[in-house]
Design a protein around this motif. Structure first.
Motif, mmCIF file in Angstrom:
data_model
loop_
_atom_site.group_PDB
_atom_site.id
_atom_site.type_symbol
_atom_site.label_atom_id
_atom_site.label_comp_id
_atom_site.label_asym_id
_atom_site.label_seq_id
_atom_site.Cartn_x
_atom_site.Cartn_y
_atom_site.Cartn_z
ATOM 1 N N ARG A 127 0.943 -1.154 -0.057
ATOM 2 C CA ARG A 127 0.149 0.035 0.060
ATOM 3 C C ARG A 127 0.888 1.208 -0.042
ATOM 4 O O ARG A 127 0.770 2.268 -0.805
ATOM 5 C CB ARG A 127 -0.922 -0.030 1.069
ATOM 6 N N ARG A 128 1.815 1.245 0.866
ATOM 7 C CA ARG A 128 2.767 2.437 0.954
ATOM 8 C C ARG A 128 3.581 2.834 -0.375
ATOM 9 O O ARG A 128 3.452 3.771 -0.959
ATOM 10 C CB ARG A 128 3.849 2.250 2.172
ATOM 11 N N LEU A 129 3.800 1.592 -1.038
ATOM 12 C CA LEU A 129 4.420 1.728 -2.333
ATOM 13 C C LEU A 129 3.640 2.378 -3.353
ATOM 14 O O LEU A 129 3.879 2.984 -4.270
ATOM 15 C CB LEU A 129 5.223 0.363 -2.800
ATOM 16 N N LEU A 130 2.221 1.984 -3.418
ATOM 17 C CA LEU A 130 1.357 2.311 -4.456
ATOM 18 C C LEU A 130 1.039 3.899 -4.198
ATOM 19 O O LEU A 130 0.771 4.615 -5.125
ATOM 20 C CB LEU A 130 0.095 1.425 -4.260
ATOM 21 N N LEU A 131 0.883 4.219 -2.830
ATOM 22 C CA LEU A 131 0.484 5.476 -2.527
ATOM 23 C C LEU A 131 1.855 6.357 -2.882
ATOM 24 O O LEU A 131 1.557 7.569 -3.375
ATOM 25 C CB LEU A 131 0.209 5.726 -1.120
ATOM 26 N N GLU A 132 2.904 6.217 -2.714
ATOM 27 C CA GLU A 132 4.090 6.837 -3.198
ATOM 28 C C GLU A 132 3.997 7.079 -4.664
ATOM 29 O O GLU A 132 4.522 8.091 -5.236
ATOM 30 C CB GLU A 132 5.281 6.014 -2.778
ATOM 31 N N ILE A 133 3.628 5.881 -5.552
ATOM 32 C CA ILE A 133 3.744 6.046 -6.920
ATOM 33 C C ILE A 133 2.596 7.184 -7.150
ATOM 34 O O ILE A 133 2.798 8.062 -8.132
ATOM 35 C CB ILE A 133 3.355 4.710 -7.448
ATOM 36 N N TYR A 134 1.548 7.434 -6.500
ATOM 37 C CA TYR A 134 0.323 8.251 -6.929
ATOM 38 C C TYR A 134 0.578 9.536 -6.074
ATOM 39 O O TYR A 134 0.011 10.491 -6.645
ATOM 40 C CB TYR A 134 -1.030 7.498 -6.443
ATOM 41 N N GLU A 135 1.462 9.407 -5.308
ATOM 42 C CA GLU A 135 1.657 11.204 -4.442
ATOM 43 C C GLU A 135 2.137 11.964 -5.464
ATOM 44 O O GLU A 135 3.090 11.969 -6.195
ATOM 45 C CB GLU A 135 2.474 10.841 -3.539
ATOM 46 N N PRO A 136 1.163 12.945 -5.843
ATOM 47 C CA PRO A 136 1.615 14.090 -6.724
ATOM 48 C C PRO A 136 2.809 15.048 -6.466
ATOM 49 O O PRO A 136 3.559 15.519 -7.308
ATOM 50 C CB PRO A 136 0.447 15.228 -6.614
ATOM 51 N N SER A 137 3.215 14.929 -4.951
ATOM 52 C CA SER A 137 4.273 15.966 -4.548
ATOM 53 C C SER A 137 5.449 15.095 -4.731
ATOM 54 O O SER A 137 6.753 15.848 -4.612
ATOM 55 C CB SER A 137 4.129 16.403 -3.235
ATOM 56 N N LEU A 138 5.483 13.989 -5.176
ATOM 57 C CA LEU A 138 6.774 12.957 -5.269
ATOM 58 C C LEU A 138 7.234 12.877 -6.678
ATOM 59 O O LEU A 138 6.279 11.897 -7.393
ATOM 60 C CB LEU A 138 6.955 11.527 -4.549
ATOM 61 N N PRO A 139 8.102 13.714 -7.492
ATOM 62 C CA PRO A 139 8.116 13.296 -8.653
ATOM 63 C C PRO A 139 8.969 12.090 -8.972
ATOM 64 O O PRO A 139 9.469 11.395 -8.296
ATOM 65 C CB PRO A 139 9.140 14.583 -9.156
ATOM 66 N N PHE A 140 8.865 11.666 -10.411
ATOM 67 C CA PHE A 140 9.738 10.446 -10.819
ATOM 68 C C PHE A 140 11.127 10.740 -10.958
ATOM 69 O O PHE A 140 11.236 11.531 -11.943
ATOM 70 C CB PHE A 140 9.310 9.750 -11.914
ATOM 71 N N THR A 141 12.057 10.059 -10.359
ATOM 72 C CA THR A 141 13.524 10.498 -10.303
ATOM 73 C C THR A 141 14.320 9.332 -10.797
ATOM 74 O O THR A 141 13.700 8.133 -10.810
ATOM 75 C CB THR A 141 13.819 11.110 -9.270
ATOM 76 N N GLN A 142 15.422 9.521 -11.091
ATOM 77 C CA GLN A 142 16.542 8.510 -11.419
ATOM 78 C C GLN A 142 16.882 7.635 -10.090
ATOM 79 O O GLN A 142 17.189 8.305 -9.007
ATOM 80 C CB GLN A 142 17.706 8.986 -12.285
ATOM 81 N N THR A 143 17.313 6.422 -10.509
ATOM 82 C CA THR A 143 18.227 5.650 -9.430
ATOM 83 C C THR A 143 19.253 6.171 -8.968
ATOM 84 O O THR A 143 20.054 6.854 -10.034
ATOM 85 C CB THR A 143 18.123 4.553 -9.754
#
Length: 963
Positions: A929-945
């Motif tokens: 659940r925490r992982l899925l909410l993190e993916i959907y969280e608008p304030s957290l952009p997609f970044t590089q590893t």
């Protein structure tokens, strides 16, 4: 704009000669002889400007034309002479003669040696004599005769050298060169043709036996010569002795009076033996006029060409004199970059250097096409081509007009993964047939190539005619077409037996030194010339490039069978000869110029050395003129790539919302594992849906191997679904059944183009893969016996579930889904089996490790199998579910265990196998659940590893500049 210093420019050399001849031979009773045809055009221009009444223009010849006038011989091009040399070679060497296939590789070198032998009036009997006695050497070449030191040294060294196969082969070949030389000349004489050296030598022989009045009536004016071969020197002596010749030398005191200066090496001797008329002295004083010379170093060939174009434009603006400016290319390969970068102000130009065919797209296409035809083979009665040769042709720029046909062919080849491409697949239209129809008869190769060139020519002519590069391409096609026609006419009757490699060598030999004569205005506008074409021509403004050591002067020497010692001893040209010739051309260009710009390439890559030419250094240190040097440098700063950050704007969130409904898209375990590894990778694949370009390779990657294995096992177990499987049933699976399952997988995913009624015949590494797949399948069946008896309840089983979120979250939940490789029921529990064709089992100390990549371990396999267990448990509450992973590489170890174990952190105890997933169900769900909410969280952009090691095999590493 470049500043032009106003200095009274001396009259051009050819104008001074024209003025002298007009004053002394106004009735036209002279014959003019020049070193090249271009000098004739400019001389006639100057003479035409000074005459004030109708006159017959004097006859004008190049010296080669004059020799042919004496002999009556025709001097053909190199190729027909090469064929006639091979005929003579067969006659002399008889059974020891090599095939024409082998001869073509070195025949032109021998032809060049014979040419030098005649031009320099060398006694061929002495030159090609095999001297095996030291006393004989001393008698023939007396020690006090300095030129013969090299000859003595060569033969003494050869005699004293130990016997070897190489020495014996050299002597056997050398012994027959004189008979070959005589037979070759005899055959050419009978045919009324000659190579240039033979033509010159025969002309001298005729003049000596029959007298000059028979062949050379009148008075001859020789203008602008420099390095004379022996035949030319003898001609001058004969005419001078009869008082029938005048000589006009273009000289400058700077290099004539300085006896050490190599530019005057030949002219000092020439002017002494053949003085000019008493009242003729060319007005040239390099050291007094002191032209401005700017020497500039730039770090790229393209930069040289662009700078030369800008300088030429500025020079043309500062001068109203026609023919005021010339760009001189010491390297002809700079012609296209120069034409591409010429400013619009230089729209009127004349190119006399000629475009080298070997640098053209036509040249590369011809040899790619010949490579395709050479390697074509029949497969099951149908002609096929190797895919790499097909792809190289389809991607060639000359086929850009076949856009639709190319796209269709490329899609079929890539989709069907064709290593062997049927010719019929490529011949769907008439234009494609012209190119891809197999050649059945070698004798049709030239005509087939000409048909292709005709097609290209028509397509080019229908395009943009104002484009100068397109014009060059059309001229190149036409030039190559005529060369092919010429080659076809010369091929012997036995040409049908020639190997394709032989024809390719012959064609390369023809085209390698072929130049395209480009049209222009020879007597107006910007002049673009090679160094040899500048002989006798003068310009106010001169631009020379590239002035690099190794290019100016050129250090490469023509190949020769005649050792350098012998060349020196017999007075034939050597490296020093070439240096002196280049030095004269260089200084002669500058001696009447007002301004010169010299560019050199400071980069050491490619053919250039990165060093400035010695000629430029001489100008700099000897200071005969005003010289300034400027070196431009590229300040290259290597910056780390900027991090890529993708904000979750409305469009991204809208895509993510597709996963939040029960009937929407599903998050697969691979997608979530990608996010854990690299959020940006997840964005590229599942939000932006970027698909890397599919490449066809002979090397099967891990992905295709895994796909083949999964399909093989699906096929094998397909008939056992929902059955109770015993050891006896597994033991009854025959090798033929396994082979059929493997072939089925190969047909489905690799050999899609093979009809169902034909057997699959793997090629290349797929032969090995087929055998490996069979071994792995057998090992899986053997491992499965440990679970017998069991019931197969699922095969490539689709699993799905909706994970609900707490009510205070912005979404109700997320839809998940995936396909489990195999599900079996054994001893009251459900075992979910996942196959892994790569990787290995890692130590797992808790579920936290599955939701991060910071530990550096590859735990995708554990996340995936727990994900399947979770989805199955959602739909089958109360069932005991056990995860199992078959690492195929580890299955052959006696200690192999497919279970997944978890070790207590901080202890030395062994792993505890997970025999029931239910104790981990709640913890896994919360972390999920925490992982899925993190993916959907608008304030957290997609970044590089942050772990760049993971980028090594990523399809998007070039986008991130982590290559």
């Amino acid at each position: 704009m470049t500043n032009i210093r106003i200095v009274d420019m001396p009259q051009p050399f050819l104008r001074e000669v024209a003025d002298h001849i007009y004053r002394h031979h106004a009735n036209g009773d002279v014959v003019l002889v020049f070193p090249n045809r271009r000098s004739v055009f400019f001389f006639r221009k100057h003479l035409g400007e000074m005459i004030d009444r109708p006159l017959l223009m004097p006859e004008s010849f190049t010296i080669s034309e004059l020799f042919s006038r004496i002999t009556g011989y025709i001097v053909p091009e190199t190729l027909p002479l090469l064929f006639r040399l091979y005929d003579a070679y067969q006659q002399v060497f008889e059974n020891h003669a090599e095939t024409i296939d082998e001869f073509v590789a070195w025949g032109e070198t021998l032809l060049h040696d014979f040419d030098d032998t005649d031009k320099y009036l060398v006694d061929a009997g002495q030159l090609f004599r095999n001297l095996t006695d030291i006393k004989e050497i001393e008698q023939l070449f007396q020690p006090e005769e300095d030129p013969y030191q090299g000859i003595r040294a060569f033969w003494k060294h050869l005699i004293s050298a130990r016997n070897s196969d190489e020495k014996e082969k050299f002597l056997a070949f050398w012994n027959k060169l004189h008979p070959l030389y005589l037979r070759f000349r005899e055959n050419l004489t009978a045919a009324g043709i000659a190579y240039e050296g033979m033509n010159s030598r025969e002309a001298i022989a005729k003049l000596k036996t029959s007298g000059i009045e028979t062949f050379l009536p009148g008075h001859y004016c020789f203008t602008g010569f420099n390095a004379l071969n022996a035949c030319e020197r003898e001609l001058f002596r004969i005419l001078k002795a009869e008082g029938k010749a005048s000589f006009y030398w273009d000289t400058d005191p700077w290099y004539m009076d300085n006896t050490w200066h190599e530019a005057g090496f030949f002219l000092r001797k020439n002017r002494k033996e053949f003085p000019s008329p008493d009242d003729f002295m060319p007005h040239s004083d390099f050291a007094t006029s002191r032209p401005e010379v700017q020497i500039t170093g730039l770090p790229s060939s393209t930069g040289l060409a662009a700078s030369a174009g800008r300088s030429a434009s500025a020079m043309l603006e500062g001068s109203n004199t026609p023919l005021s400016t010339a760009i001189v290319l010491a390297d002809e390969n700079l012609l296209i970059p120069l034409l591409q970068t010429l400013p619009e102000q230089c729209n009127a130009y004349n190119v006399s250097i000629g475009f080298p065919v070997r640098e053209s797209q036509v040249y590369t296409f011809l040899f790619q096409w010949l490579e395709l035809q050479k390697n074509g083979k029949d497969h099951k009665g149908k002609p096929c081509y190797y895919y790499r040769h097909v792809l190289s042709l389809l991607h060639h720029p000359l086929l850009d007009s076949l856009k639709d046909e190319k796209k269709e062919a490329l899609e079929k080849i890539t989709t069907l993964k064709m290593i062997r491409v049927p010719a019929e697949l490529l011949c769907q239209t008439s234009r494609m047939k012209t190119i891809f129809t197999p050649v059945a008869d070698m004798r049709t190769l030239p005509s087939r190539l000409r048909d292709i060139l005709v097609q290209f020519y028509r397509e080019n002519m229908s395009g943009e005619t104002a484009n100068p590069l397109r014009t060059i391409e059309c001229e190149t096609i036409l030039t190559v077409y005529l060369a092919l026609q010429h080659l076809e006419d010369l091929l012997p009757e036995s040409a049908g037996t020639l190997l394709p490699e032989t024809y390719m060598r012959m064609l390369r030999n023809v085209l390698q030194n072929l130049h395209v004569p480009l049209s222009g205005e020879p007597l107006q506008g910007l002049q673009i010339l090679g160094l040899l074409e500048t002989r006798n021509l003068d310009f106010e403004n001169v631009i020379i490039l590239p002035a690099n050591e190794g290019v100016l002067p050129r250090t490469s020497q023509p190949s020769s069978f005649i050792p350098q010692n012998l060349r020196y001893g017999f007075g034939m040209p050597t490296a020093e000869h070439q240096d002196a010739v280049y030095a004269y051309y260089f200084y002669r260009l500058l001696q009447r110029a007002r301004k010169a710009e010299i560019f050199w390439n400071t980069s050491a890559s490619g053919p250039d050395s990165g060093k400035m030419s010695r000629f430029a250094y001489q100008l700099l240190y000897e200071q005969p003129c005003q010289v300034s040097v400027n070196t431009a440098r590229m300040n290259v700063r290597f910056q780390s790539p900027r991090p890529i950050v993708i904000e979750k704007g409305p469009e991204v969130l809208q895509r993510l919302s597709l996963f939040t409904s029960r009937d929407g898209s599903r998050f697969s375990p691979s997608a979530l594992a990608d996010y854990i590894q690299c959020p940006l990778l997840f964005f590229f694949r599942y939000i932006a849906r970027v698909k890397p370009e599919e490449e066809l390779t002979e090397e099967p990657d891990a992905g295709i191997f895994g796909t083949l294995f999964h399909e093989t096992m699906r096929k094998l177990y397909g008939s056992f679904r929902h059955q109770l499987i015993t050891e006896e049933i597994l033991a009854s699976v025959s090798p033929e059944q396994i082979q059929n399952a493997v072939d089925h997988a190969l047909r489905l995913h690799v050999y899609k183009h093979v009809p169902d009624d034909q057997p699959v015949e793997p090629e290349g590494q797929f032969i090995i893969i087929r055998n490996v797949l069979k071994e792995y399948a057998l090992k899986v069946l053997e491992t499965d016996r440990t679970f017998c008896p069991y019931t197969l309840t699922g095969l490539e089983q689709s699993l799905a579930g909706f994970v609900e979120m707490p009510c205070n979250k912005p979404v109700k939940g997320f839809m998940l889904g995936g396909n489990a490789d195999r599900i079996i029921s054994h001893d009251g529990k459900t075992i979910i089996i996942d196959y892994k064709t790569g990787g290995r089992k890692e130590t797992l100390t808790g579920l936290d490790m599955l939701f991060t990549s910071e530990h550096g371990k590859d735990l995708r396999y554990a996340f995936q199998i727990f994900f399947y267990c979770y989805l199955y448990s959602l739909a089958n509450e109360g069932r005991v579910v056990q995860p199992a992973v078959y690492f195929l590489r580890e299955m052959f170890n006696e200690t192999f265990d497919p279970s997944i174990g978890i070790k207590e952190p901080g202890t030395k105890s062994n792993e505890t196998p997970v025999s029931d997933f239910s104790p981990f169900m709640h913890e896994f769900e919360e972390k999920l659940r925490r992982l899925l909410l993190e993916i959907y969280e608008p304030s957290l952009p997609f970044t590089q590893t942050s772990r760049q090691k993971l980028c090594q095999f990523c399809s998007f590493r070039e986008v991130c500049r982590r290559t």
